[in-house]
Design a protein around this motif. Structure first.
Motif, mmCIF file in Angstrom:
data_model
loop_
_atom_site.group_PDB
_atom_site.id
_atom_site.type_symbol
_atom_site.label_atom_id
_atom_site.label_comp_id
_atom_site.label_asym_id
_atom_site.label_seq_id
_atom_site.Cartn_x
_atom_site.Cartn_y
_atom_site.Cartn_z
ATOM 1 N N GLN A 5 0.831 -1.204 0.000
ATOM 2 C CA GLN A 5 0.000 0.000 0.000
ATOM 3 C C GLN A 5 0.865 1.254 0.000
ATOM 4 N N MET A 6 1.891 1.273 0.841
ATOM 5 C CA MET A 6 2.748 2.454 0.919
ATOM 6 C C MET A 6 3.507 2.676 -0.386
ATOM 7 N N LEU A 7 4.086 1.603 -0.953
ATOM 8 C CA LEU A 7 4.838 1.725 -2.207
ATOM 9 C C LEU A 7 3.923 2.143 -3.353
ATOM 10 N N SER A 8 2.735 1.552 -3.402
ATOM 11 C CA SER A 8 1.808 1.885 -4.493
ATOM 12 C C SER A 8 1.317 3.320 -4.384
ATOM 13 N N CYS A 9 1.085 3.792 -3.163
ATOM 14 C CA CYS A 9 0.642 5.180 -2.990
ATOM 15 C C CYS A 9 1.709 6.151 -3.486
ATOM 16 N N THR A 10 2.967 5.833 -3.228
ATOM 17 C CA THR A 10 4.057 6.686 -3.709
ATOM 18 C C THR A 10 4.043 6.770 -5.228
ATOM 19 N N ILE A 11 3.921 5.608 -5.895
ATOM 20 C CA ILE A 11 3.918 5.586 -7.359
ATOM 21 C C ILE A 11 2.650 6.226 -7.915
ATOM 22 N N GLN A 12 1.506 5.976 -7.274
ATOM 23 C CA GLN A 12 0.244 6.528 -7.751
ATOM 24 C C GLN A 12 0.244 8.053 -7.669
ATOM 25 N N SER A 55 0.133 12.878 -10.394
ATOM 26 C CA SER A 55 0.536 14.288 -10.341
ATOM 27 C C SER A 55 1.256 14.695 -11.632
ATOM 28 N N TYR A 56 2.061 13.777 -12.153
ATOM 29 C CA TYR A 56 2.741 14.051 -13.429
ATOM 30 C C TYR A 56 1.718 14.211 -14.552
ATOM 31 N N GLN A 57 0.695 13.375 -14.561
ATOM 32 C CA GLN A 57 -0.348 13.489 -15.582
ATOM 33 C C GLN A 57 -1.131 14.784 -15.439
ATOM 34 N N VAL A 58 -1.299 15.245 -14.202
ATOM 35 C CA VAL A 58 -1.972 16.541 -13.991
ATOM 36 C C VAL A 58 -1.179 17.660 -14.663
ATOM 37 N N ILE A 59 0.129 17.640 -14.474
ATOM 38 C CA ILE A 59 0.985 18.664 -15.086
ATOM 39 C C ILE A 59 0.918 18.583 -16.606
ATOM 40 N N MET A 60 0.967 17.358 -17.130
ATOM 41 C CA MET A 60 0.935 17.173 -18.576
ATOM 42 C C MET A 60 -0.418 17.548 -19.186
ATOM 43 N N SER A 61 -1.494 17.472 -18.401
ATOM 44 C CA SER A 61 -2.827 17.776 -18.923
ATOM 45 C C SER A 61 -3.002 19.250 -19.244
ATOM 46 N N MET A 64 -4.372 10.072 -1.422
ATOM 47 C CA MET A 64 -3.734 10.745 -0.287
ATOM 48 C C MET A 64 -4.560 10.599 0.976
ATOM 49 N N LEU A 65 -5.879 10.661 0.860
ATOM 50 C CA LEU A 65 -6.735 10.507 2.037
ATOM 51 C C LEU A 65 -6.617 9.112 2.637
ATOM 52 N N HIS A 66 -6.560 8.097 1.774
ATOM 53 C CA HIS A 66 -6.426 6.734 2.290
ATOM 54 C C HIS A 66 -5.069 6.539 2.963
ATOM 55 N N LEU A 67 -4.025 7.085 2.366
ATOM 56 C CA LEU A 67 -2.707 6.998 2.991
ATOM 57 C C LEU A 67 -2.689 7.761 4.311
ATOM 58 N N PHE A 68 -3.297 8.945 4.328
ATOM 59 C CA PHE A 68 -3.359 9.736 5.561
ATOM 60 C C PHE A 68 -4.145 9.000 6.636
ATOM 61 N N LEU A 69 -5.195 8.300 6.229
ATOM 62 C CA LEU A 69 -6.008 7.564 7.189
ATOM 63 C C LEU A 69 -5.173 6.485 7.882
ATOM 64 N N PHE A 74 3.765 9.853 6.263
ATOM 65 C CA PHE A 74 2.891 10.501 5.274
ATOM 66 C C PHE A 74 3.608 11.653 4.589
ATOM 67 N N SER A 75 4.279 12.484 5.364
ATOM 68 C CA SER A 75 5.006 13.610 4.777
ATOM 69 C C SER A 75 6.176 13.128 3.924
ATOM 70 N N GLN A 76 6.828 12.045 4.351
ATOM 71 C CA GLN A 76 7.949 11.510 3.576
ATOM 72 C C GLN A 76 7.480 10.952 2.228
ATOM 73 N N VAL A 77 6.345 10.278 2.217
ATOM 74 C CA VAL A 77 5.801 9.749 0.965
ATOM 75 C C VAL A 77 5.458 10.885 0.008
ATOM 76 N N LEU A 78 4.863 11.953 0.534
ATOM 77 C CA LEU A 78 4.520 13.103 -0.318
ATOM 78 C C LEU A 78 5.775 13.756 -0.883
ATOM 79 N N LYS A 79 6.797 13.934 -0.041
ATOM 80 C CA LYS A 79 8.035 14.557 -0.521
ATOM 81 C C LYS A 79 8.717 13.687 -1.575
ATOM 82 N N THR A 80 8.725 12.379 -1.339
ATOM 83 C CA THR A 80 9.341 11.465 -2.307
ATOM 84 C C THR A 80 8.586 11.488 -3.634
ATOM 85 N N SER A 81 7.264 11.474 -3.563
ATOM 86 C CA SER A 81 6.450 11.489 -4.785
ATOM 87 C C SER A 81 6.683 12.766 -5.576
#
Length: 342
Positions: free
Chosen positions: A213-220, A225-231, A255-260, A322-329
């Protein structure tokens, strides 16, 4: 359904599009979600007997609780869990409703004919193969969204229940001096037994699943977010709005599920460590020396190994994680964007 129409076709297609970074990121953003949902379903199925035992333990806690204050605590926990489950399910449905029109609209401006790009061992351009494949992919999407949310809310239910039991345990410790001298030793023994029972309740239940779950959230978060920028570079305004709406909703959902998980992990550790403080602040000096020693056992157990939920025992779910996953992503998003502009 998820394997046949989503996971397997996308995974095979990933090998065929390895040279196109945009298609790889698009593949990962959807494939990881369905794959994690499938793994969660398999984890629940494999651990069917232990989970059945945990549910029986929860029912036993409700049946054996007679104290009015303790029951009120459990009712409040149940109310919070119910609201969390309803809101998570509602959010999953919103993601699904945003995904379908965004995908259907994107078919007008790309060579993709399906919800998910994938490799199929048959001709998908003819009828009824095309219609059946579309229906299969839609059903796979629905199952993935339902499974993803259901398993997460079930784990949160277990953790909330444990937190409620720890709260009741602290109340018992505060009132320990109010019992008769003859009953104090029996009550302390019950408290220690219940403390050990609570520790076993959550230990080693979902370690590997939470690691994925943690690894997938980082990749997701990174890929979406990259697709948002490209859109923002899309020429069609309507397509850009639909795509951005779905991507933003989906990023918030992940992000909400990871935060939960991180919030519940922090709360569980805090509630568990607080047992030691409660035992220390109890009026142990009014107890017989033999009975006061039981409190030392409780304090040592609570301090030495407080309860926590871990990602494969590599790291604990806390707000720091949670903050580390966001920074890494976001760091990976910057790298992808820099490589795209070269």
């Amino acid at each position: 359904m998820m394997v046949v129409f989503a996971c397997a076709p996308q995974t095979i297609n990933l090998l065929l599009i390895a040279g196109n970074s945009n298609l790889v990121i698009e593949n990962l953003s959807t494939n990881i979600t369905t794959t994690i949902s499938l793994m969660k379903a398999m984890a629940v199925w494999i651990k069917g007997k232990p989970l059945k035992f945990l549910v029986k333990c929860m029912a036993n806690d409700w049946n054996t609780t007679t104290d009015k204050a303790e029951r009120e605590t459990m009712v409040n926990i149940r109310r919070i869990t119910r609201k969390t489950t309803i809101r998570s399910t509602l959010m999953a449905n919103i993601v699904l409703l945003a995904f379908v029109p965004a995908r259907l609209f994107s078919m007008r401006y790309s060579d993709n004919m399906l919800f998910y790009r994938g490799y199929f061992p048959y001709n998908i351009t003819i009828s009824p193969n095309y219609e059946l494949t579309m229906i299969g992919q839609f059903m796979a999407t629905f199952y993935a969204a339902t499974t993803y949310t259901a398993v997460d809310t079930f784990v949160v239910l277990l953790i909330f229940h444990v937190c409620g039991q720890l709260s009741n345990l602290r109340d018992d410790l505060r009132k320990i001096q109010s019992y008769d001298t003859k009953d104090v030793e029996k009550k302390l023994q019950k408290i220690i037994q219940k403390h050990e029972y609570i520790n076993r309740f959550i230990e080693n239940s979902f370690n590997m699943m939470l690691l994925l779950q943690m690894l997938s959230c980082t990749i997701q978060i990174c890929s979406q977010s990259y697709q948002v920028i490209m859109s923002f570079g899309e020429e069609e305004t309507e397509y850009m709005i639909l795509q951005l709406s779905f991507l933003l909703i989906y990023v918030v959902y992940v992000m909400l599920h990871l935060f939960l998980y991180c919030y519940m992990g922090e709360k569980l550790t805090s509630e568990s460590a607080e047992i030691a403080n409660t035992a220390y602040n109890a009026e142990w000096y009014n107890l017989p020396p033999k009975n006061a020693r039981w409190l030392i056992i409780i304090m040592c157990r609570a301090r030495a190994s407080p309860l926590k939920i871990t990602a494969g025992k590599f790291c604990s779910f806390t707000l720091v994680l949670f903050s580390q996953v966001l920074k890494t992503s976001m760091g990976y998003v910057s790298v992808l964007h820099a490589m795209k502009n070269k």
